[in-house]
Design an enzyme around this catalytic site. Structure first.
Site, PDB file in Angstrom:
ATOM      1  N   LYS A 180       0.864  -1.191   0.000  1.00 54.37           N
ATOM      2  CA  LYS A 180       0.000   0.000   0.000  1.00 54.37           C
ATOM      3  C   LYS A 180       0.900   1.241   0.000  1.00 54.37           C
ATOM      4  CE  LYS A 180      -3.802  -2.268   2.459  1.00 54.37           C
ATOM      5  NZ  LYS A 180      -4.951  -2.331   1.587  1.00 54.37           N
ATOM      6  N   GLU A 214     -12.893  -3.069   9.719  1.00 50.71           N
ATOM      7  CA  GLU A 214     -13.570  -3.465   8.476  1.00 50.71           C
ATOM      8  C   GLU A 214     -15.070  -3.454   8.713  1.00 50.71           C
ATOM      9  OE1 GLU A 214     -11.383  -6.406   5.838  1.00 50.71           O
ATOM     10  OE2 GLU A 214     -11.148  -7.241   7.837  1.00 50.71           O
ATOM     11  N   ASP A 233      -5.791 -14.007  10.947  1.00 51.65           N
ATOM     12  CA  ASP A 233      -6.171 -13.378   9.683  1.00 51.65           C
ATOM     13  C   ASP A 233      -5.558 -11.985   9.518  1.00 51.65           C
ATOM     14  OD1 ASP A 233      -7.761 -13.490   7.250  1.00 51.65           O
ATOM     15  OD2 ASP A 233      -9.020 -11.931   8.147  1.00 51.65           O
ATOM     16  N   HIS A 238      -0.742  -8.306   8.941  1.00 56.84           N
ATOM     17  CA  HIS A 238      -0.910  -6.886   8.613  1.00 56.84           C
ATOM     18  C   HIS A 238      -0.664  -5.945   9.802  1.00 56.84           C
ATOM     19  CE1 HIS A 238      -2.472  -8.850   5.179  1.00 56.84           C
ATOM     20  NE2 HIS A 238      -3.719  -8.967   5.574  1.00 56.84           N
ATOM     21  N   LYS A 328     -14.090  -7.245  12.254  1.00 57.45           N
ATOM     22  CA  LYS A 328     -15.052  -7.233  11.141  1.00 57.45           C
ATOM     23  C   LYS A 328     -16.366  -6.690  11.699  1.00 57.45           C
ATOM     24  CE  LYS A 328     -12.911 -10.373   8.160  1.00 57.45           C
ATOM     25  NZ  LYS A 328     -12.078  -9.639   7.209  1.00 57.45           N
TER      26      LYS A 328
HETATM   27  C1  BG6 Z   1      -6.835 -10.182   4.177  1.00 56.35           C
HETATM   28  C2  BG6 Z   1      -7.741 -10.864   5.155  1.00 56.35           C
HETATM   29  O1  BG6 Z   1      -5.499 -10.570   4.368  1.00 56.35           O
HETATM   30  O2  BG6 Z   1      -6.921  -8.769   4.350  1.00 56.35           O
HETATM   31  C3  BG6 Z   1      -9.170 -10.390   4.998  1.00 56.35           C
HETATM   32  O3  BG6 Z   1      -7.692 -12.266   4.948  1.00 56.35           O
HETATM   33  C4  BG6 Z   1      -9.237  -8.882   5.072  1.00 56.35           C
HETATM   34  O4  BG6 Z   1     -10.029 -10.968   5.986  1.00 56.35           O
HETATM   35  C5  BG6 Z   1      -8.215  -8.246   4.140  1.00 56.35           C
HETATM   36  O5  BG6 Z   1     -10.556  -8.489   4.729  1.00 56.35           O
HETATM   37  C6  BG6 Z   1      -8.143  -6.756   4.358  1.00 56.35           C
HETATM   38  O6  BG6 Z   1      -7.386  -6.151   3.350  1.00 56.35           O
HETATM   39  P1  BG6 Z   1      -7.639  -4.647   2.912  1.00 56.35           P
HETATM   40  O7  BG6 Z   1      -6.561  -4.351   1.945  1.00 56.35           O
HETATM   41  O8  BG6 Z   1      -9.023  -4.591   2.328  1.00 56.35           O
HETATM   42  O9  BG6 Z   1      -7.567  -3.830   4.165  1.00 56.35           O
END
Ligand code: BG6
Length: 478
Positions: A180, A214, A233, A238, A328
């Protein structure tokens, strides 16, 4: 030397939704090295032309207004397909023959495993066995998608399996957050300006918040998600990547190993937690209605929200908590890093004002990419009342055009052999070393309560109470 990118799992969703659109857009922008070939392989039977037709439809859909039929017609002849099973030696030998035919001489190759992770080891073994990993005719790199293992033990095993065939320098583990633009900009902001670094430490910062919220719920991914949960996840990869980029020291150069050496040191400094500490330093939640999602057991204990307080025990960060949260079914989609500065040592104005009005730096990673420095200003004509105002930088105002998708940058870097924005094996294992004990405690009798929360808010109410107990507040702004 010419380049070939081989996509295993070519008939899958990731290929049509992300990989081919990214490669096509790179081609259209003339960023792909001249003559780069794309070869897809999966078990579905397609001829070269049938696969090109499929991809044309999906690419048109996923690139929308950026699709240009003429550019596609120039791109498509470089796309090939080979039906086969990548765990079958004979099929890989046939693929090798096709590659040699279309390359017509030495070429660098990127093998992209866009397959089910359970196939990784068998696939890598066969790449070795078939001679496809042999580096004599040009570099052979391998790209892996997450998850890199299910826990520390499986991650260590996977790293060993991969490194038996591909040396670590040739291994590219994708964490799309590093692709990103705004995550890379965090490095630029910190290390290309001299005004932030002097204040980027325990003397000036009260705490750091990293939020990846999210709005979407689990939906049709219930089968996968219930086995993973939010820690596997989102946090193991991340959120810890965002922590590393925020907390790392400046590398000597922007070189793959130097950058990753500094990131690794952050994870090495994260304070391990005992089971008792985990009960106090972490919070878990599940959104109401999760157990009714397809593929989710009616009594599931899987978390869809988590908040952690981590401590980075080093010279720079001693005593500064890092609050990480993700979930989520939250209020909106937003990823942001908030640096909350200390209150001034002596308050002259508005004695009643609460702590959160102290200066803060908000880095909006997505979707409204930008940076705001929130400062106190005097309200005109009001005696000496103060109010929070923002120095507001927005990418969309400053630069023309949309932000490119992370896969464009990462694919190009893999083709060009730059691993700076990919996770190294030690990084992955250290990250599991932080997350694994929390998951284990959460699955034991010592687990903290699993709070339920309504969708459309910022996770469980208890998460706000928890912050208040620490004398702090979440920055809940979409
Ligand atoms: C993924 C996860 O790695 O990243 C998902 O498995 C999540 O659950 C996604 O929704 C989020 O990515 P971004 O780029 O939309 O923030």
């Amino acid at each position: 030397m010419s380049h070939t990118i081989v996509i295993f799992g070519a008939s899958g969703d990731l290929t049509s939704r992300k990989l081919i659109p990214a490669l096509y857009l790179l081609f259209k922008k003339k960023r792909l090295p001249e003559g780069t070939r794309i070869v897809g392989m999966s078990r579905t039977e397609f001829s070269h032309d049938a696969w090109r037709d499929e991809l044309k439809k999906s690419t048109e859909k996923f690139t929308e207004k950026k699709f240009d039929a003429d550019a596609w017609n120039d791109f498509a002849p470089n796309v090939y397909y080979h039906p086969g099973d990548l765990t079958e030696l004979e099929d890989l030998k046939k693929l090798k023959k096709l590659l040699e035919e279309v390359e017509g001489g030495p070429a660098e190759r990127v093998y992209y495993l866009s397959t089910a992770p359970r196939l990784y080891t068998a696939a890598i073994d066969q790449l070795g066995e078939s001679g496809l990993a042999n580096q004599e005719e040009g570099a052979r790199r391998i790209v892996l998608e997450k998850p890199f293992g299910y826990d520390l033990g499986t991650a260590e095993k996977l790293n060993k399996d991969v490194n038996r065939v591909f040396p670590e320098k040739q291994v590219y583990r994708i964490d799309h957050y590093l692709g990103k633009e705004t995550v890379q900009n965090l490095l630029v902001m910190r290390f290309a300006n001299s005004i932030f670094e002097p204040l980027w430490n325990r003397n000036y910062i009260d705490h750091v918040q990293i939020t990846v919220a999210e709005e979407v719920v689990v939906g049709r991914r219930g089968g996968y998600y219930d086995q993973a949960g939010v820690l596997r996840d989102m946090f193991q990869n991340h959120l810890l990547q965002l922590l590393m980029v925020t907390a790392m020291e400046a590398p000597v150069r922007f070189d793959a190993d130097m950058v990753r050496d500094e990131k690794v040191k952050v994870l090495q400094a994260v304070r391990p937690m005992s089971a008792d500490e985990i009960a106090n330093e972490t919070l878990r939640g599940q959104y109401a209605g999760y157990r009714k999602e397809e593929g989710v057991p009616k009594d599931s204990q899987t978390e869809t929200f988590a908040a952690l307080r981590l401590w980075v025990d080093n010279w720079r960060w001693n005593g500064v908590p890092f609050y990480l949260r993700s979930g989520k079914g939250m209020s909106c989609r937003t990823t942001q890093i908030v640096i909350q500065y200390n209150q001034p040592p002596h308050t002259l104005f508005d004695q009643k004002k609460s702590f959160i009005d102290a200066c803060r730096l908000v880095m909006q990673i997505q979707p409204a990419e930008g940076i705001q420095l929130q400062i106190q200003t005097k309200v005109p004509d009001s005696g000496i009342m103060t109010r929070t105002s923002a120095l507001d930088f927005r990418f969309c105002k400053e630069f023309q055009g949309e932000m490119p998708d992370a896969y464009q940058r990462l694919l190009l870097d893999a083709i060009q052999g730059d691993a700076s924005l990919f996770a190294r094996s030690d990084e992955v294992e250290l990250a599991w070393g932080i997350i694994d004990p929390i998951i284990k405690t959460w699955r034991s009798d010592a687990a903290p309560t699993l709070h339920t929360y309504e969708t459309g808010y910022w996770g469980p109410n208890e998460s706000n109470d928890w912050m208040e107990e620490h004398g702090r507040q979440w920055f809940d702004v979409c």
